[in-house]
Design a protein around this motif. Structure first.
Motif, PDB file in Angstrom:
ATOM      1  N   THR A 110      10.948  46.270  35.773  1.00  0.00           N
ATOM      2  CA  THR A 110      10.727  46.951  37.141  1.00  0.00           C
ATOM      3  C   THR A 110       9.220  47.234  37.275  1.00  0.00           C
ATOM      4  N   ARG A 133      18.266  48.510  41.924  1.00  0.00           N
ATOM      5  CA  ARG A 133      17.976  46.985  42.789  1.00  0.00           C
ATOM      6  C   ARG A 133      18.771  46.967  43.870  1.00  0.00           C
ATOM      7  N   SER A 138      14.605  47.874  48.200  1.00  0.00           N
ATOM      8  CA  SER A 138      14.155  47.273  46.808  1.00  0.00           C
ATOM      9  C   SER A 138      13.887  45.604  47.075  1.00  0.00           C
ATOM     10  N   VAL A 140      13.831  42.372  44.872  1.00  0.00           N
ATOM     11  CA  VAL A 140      14.577  41.819  43.901  1.00  0.00           C
ATOM     12  C   VAL A 140      14.332  40.223  43.852  1.00  0.00           C
ATOM     13  N   CYS A 171      19.872  49.293  36.094  1.00  0.00           N
ATOM     14  CA  CYS A 171      18.301  49.086  36.059  1.00  0.00           C
ATOM     15  C   CYS A 171      17.878  49.852  34.925  1.00  0.00           C
ATOM     16  N   TRP A 217      11.299  44.348  41.563  1.00  0.00           N
ATOM     17  CA  TRP A 217      12.290  44.094  40.177  1.00  0.00           C
ATOM     18  C   TRP A 217      12.068  42.490  40.054  1.00  0.00           C
TER      19      TRP A 217
END
Length: 267
Positions: A110, A133, A138, A140, A171, A217
């Motif tokens: 992260t 996520r 986000s 990812v 996460c 992430w």
């Protein structure tokens, strides 16, 4: 080289923020992760510290942490004899004393830019702030297999039965009001991968709301999770969590204490 005056001043004060890193055989990923985290924390305008929990490593994880240079961000090593990430995180969180605490993974999958948002929200009054996520904002990068993705979908569906309204319980980037999480984690009974679900449920049971924030992430190679090896165990853990929390709720009692999850002597 002796510590800088800034390092002396920061390390002599009680940290406002402590971050726990659970570690099992992380000699390859931990040095880079610690460098990133300490560099980020050194730029914070208040004292910070890191606790690495060695969870029965058989490589040089403990030696790396013991030899880590102590600068503006102190790095402390503790040991947890009970196997499992949940047990290691529990031991680390119980060892904290700061007003704000959290945990993240050794690989720093992260992005640490999310730390500014998490800390700001906690200072503003939030009690539980977690990376998600599944958040619409986000970013990812995921290299997981189709089978693992299907397993994750099933896991999230079951987890929502225990912690309603949380889209991503797993996460590895979670931050808390220190007093709240130390109370919540004292009753944690899940030593394995599903511990996050029980921890969040206990925080909610103490009256906290869970706020999910967007993260960047990246899937970092080296994960030890295997659907084939751990899938059944995780289902059993989720079932145990659901039964245990329902029983505690009906009894209206404090959670039962499990001495197996108290490997370093914290009450």
């Amino acid at each position: 080289m002796p510590p800088s005056p800034q390092g002396d001043e920061r390390t002599s004060r009680t940290p406002l923020l402590e971050i726990v890193i659970p570690a099992f055989n992380e000699e390859e990923r931990l040095p880079g992760g610690l460098l990133q985290l300490c560099a980020k924390l050194a730029r914070m305008p208040f004292p910070t510290a890191v606790i690495v929990v060695d969870n029965n490593s058989t490589d040089f994880t403990a030696e790396i942490v013991s030899a880590w240079p102590q600068g503006a961000v102190p790095v402390r090593l503790i040991h947890c004899a009970t196997p499992g990430k949940g047990a290691a995180v529990r031991a680390g969180l119980l060892a904290t004393k700061a007003s704000l605490v959290g945990f993240c993974d050794a690989d720093m999958a992260t992005g640490l830019d999310a730390l500014d948002a998490a800390v700001g929200l906690l200072i503003a009054g939030e009690q539980v702030v977690i990376g998600s996520r599944a958040h619409a904002c986000s970013d990812v990068e995921n290299r997981h297999s189709t089978a693992r993705e299907l397993g994750a979908v099933g896991f999230r569906a079951l987890a929502r039965m225990i912690v309603r309204g949380v889209s991503d319980t797993q996460c590895g980037f979670k931050f808390f009001d220190g007093a709240l999480v130390r109370q919540a984690v004292a009753g944690l009974r899940t030593p394995g991968f599903a511990f996050d679900v029980e921890l969040l449920a206990r925080c909610v049971g103490l009256g906290a709301a869970v706020l999910e924030i967007p993260v960047q992430w990246r899937d970092v190679p080296g994960s030890r999770f295997s659907l084939a090896r751990h899938g059944v165990g995780i289902l059993l853990e989720l079932g145990s969590i659901w039964i245990r929390l329902r029983a505690e709720s009906r009894a209206g009692a404090e959670p039962a204490w499990d001495p197996l999850l108290n490997p370093i002597g914290y009450p």
